[in-house]
Scaffold this active site. Sequence first.
Site, PDB file in Angstrom:
ATOM      1  N   HIS A  98       0.854  -1.192   0.000  1.00 60.57           N
ATOM      2  CA  HIS A  98       0.000   0.000   0.000  1.00 60.57           C
ATOM      3  C   HIS A  98       0.895   1.249   0.000  1.00 60.57           C
ATOM      4  O   HIS A  98       1.951   1.258   0.611  1.00 60.57           O
ATOM      5  CB  HIS A  98      -0.925   0.003   1.223  1.00 60.57           C
ATOM      6  CG  HIS A  98      -1.982   1.068   1.140  1.00 60.57           C
ATOM      7  ND1 HIS A  98      -1.714   2.386   1.428  1.00 60.57           N
ATOM      8  CD2 HIS A  98      -3.281   1.024   0.758  1.00 60.57           C
ATOM      9  CE1 HIS A  98      -2.816   3.098   1.233  1.00 60.57           C
ATOM     10  NE2 HIS A  98      -3.779   2.289   0.832  1.00 60.57           N
ATOM     11  N   GLU A 170      -4.285   2.020  -6.876  1.00 61.56           N
ATOM     12  CA  GLU A 170      -4.737   3.082  -5.980  1.00 61.56           C
ATOM     13  C   GLU A 170      -3.833   4.298  -6.157  1.00 61.56           C
ATOM     14  O   GLU A 170      -2.773   4.386  -5.518  1.00 61.56           O
ATOM     15  CB  GLU A 170      -4.658   2.612  -4.521  1.00 61.56           C
ATOM     16  CG  GLU A 170      -5.454   1.350  -4.245  1.00 61.56           C
ATOM     17  CD  GLU A 170      -5.764   1.195  -2.770  1.00 61.56           C
ATOM     18  OE1 GLU A 170      -6.955   1.138  -2.437  1.00 61.56           O
ATOM     19  OE2 GLU A 170      -4.831   1.163  -1.952  1.00 61.56           O
TER      20      GLU A 170
HETATM   21  P1  13P Z   1     -10.043   5.701   0.933  1.00 68.99           P
HETATM   22  O1  13P Z   1     -11.170   4.913   0.303  1.00 68.99           O
HETATM   23  O2  13P Z   1     -10.342   6.120   2.323  1.00 68.99           O
HETATM   24  O3  13P Z   1      -9.585   6.825   0.032  1.00 68.99           O
HETATM   25  O4  13P Z   1      -8.801   4.691   1.060  1.00 68.99           O
HETATM   26  C1  13P Z   1      -8.477   3.883  -0.024  1.00 68.99           C
HETATM   27  C2  13P Z   1      -7.389   2.960   0.350  1.00 68.99           C
HETATM   28  O5  13P Z   1      -6.264   3.361   0.580  1.00 68.99           O
HETATM   29  C3  13P Z   1      -7.713   1.528   0.447  1.00 68.99           C
HETATM   30  O6  13P Z   1      -6.554   0.805   0.618  1.00 68.99           O
END
Ligand code: 13P
Length: 254
Positions: A98, A170
Amino acid sequence: MSTLWIGTSWKMTKTLAEARAWAEALRDHLGGSAPTGVQPFVIPSFTATTTVRGILGDHSPVLLGVQNAHWEDAGAWTGEVSVPQAKDAGAQLVEIGHSERREHFGETVETTRRKVAAALRHGLTPLLCIGESAEVKARGGSAAFILAQAAGALDSLPAEEVSRVVIAYEPIWAIGEKGRPATVEELVDPFAALGEAYGGKVAGLLYGGSVNLDNAADLLGIEHVTGLFVGRTAWRLEGYLELLRIGQEHAAAL
Ligand code: 13P
């Protein structure tokens, strides 16, 4: 029909009492089966892993994950948790790389490669997170950057093992309180690139970053997207249940 992955990481939130309440309500709502066409998953803090496993039960349709795990099976690694330990606590999935871990805890492409291999070695599903910064995006380098992150972690693996990996794209600029929701237009090219490289070769290609109840359906409509990885919106169970419903509706229309 391919399965849509709809899941949440709680990041560093929830006491055991809060974790218990969320998991019990989810279990009671689902009544033993996942919404048709949807693979739900939840990734609590390490401290809540066994609690959530106990509540969901061993045959839950909801996959349980951890937010990180070390690449070694055991040893002198103070503060770390290994994949066998995570598995022992009931985890079936390991989140890896992440952007918050890459930024704050020194995660690199090489450590993600080792951790993906460790998860696979023990039969857990790696959930590999990739994503570029606003700076990289501004200079037009998003696709090349995320493909390099994915390739560094995956390309030394045989195809059979790659097929067990879930990728979550992401973008850093879209995550969390400081992020802004991505538009569908901004995500078309990155997913086209990911689809070309990994479409049909991995277990899932998920989108994450400021997913909410207003944009979830549109995000699921982007070509090559096979799921959503959600933070804040899913921390309230009502939000997560609504996302599952949106996922089920989308799966039915595929
Ligand atoms: P948010 O949906 O709070 O933006 O976070 C996304 C995330 O980092 C999931 O791993």
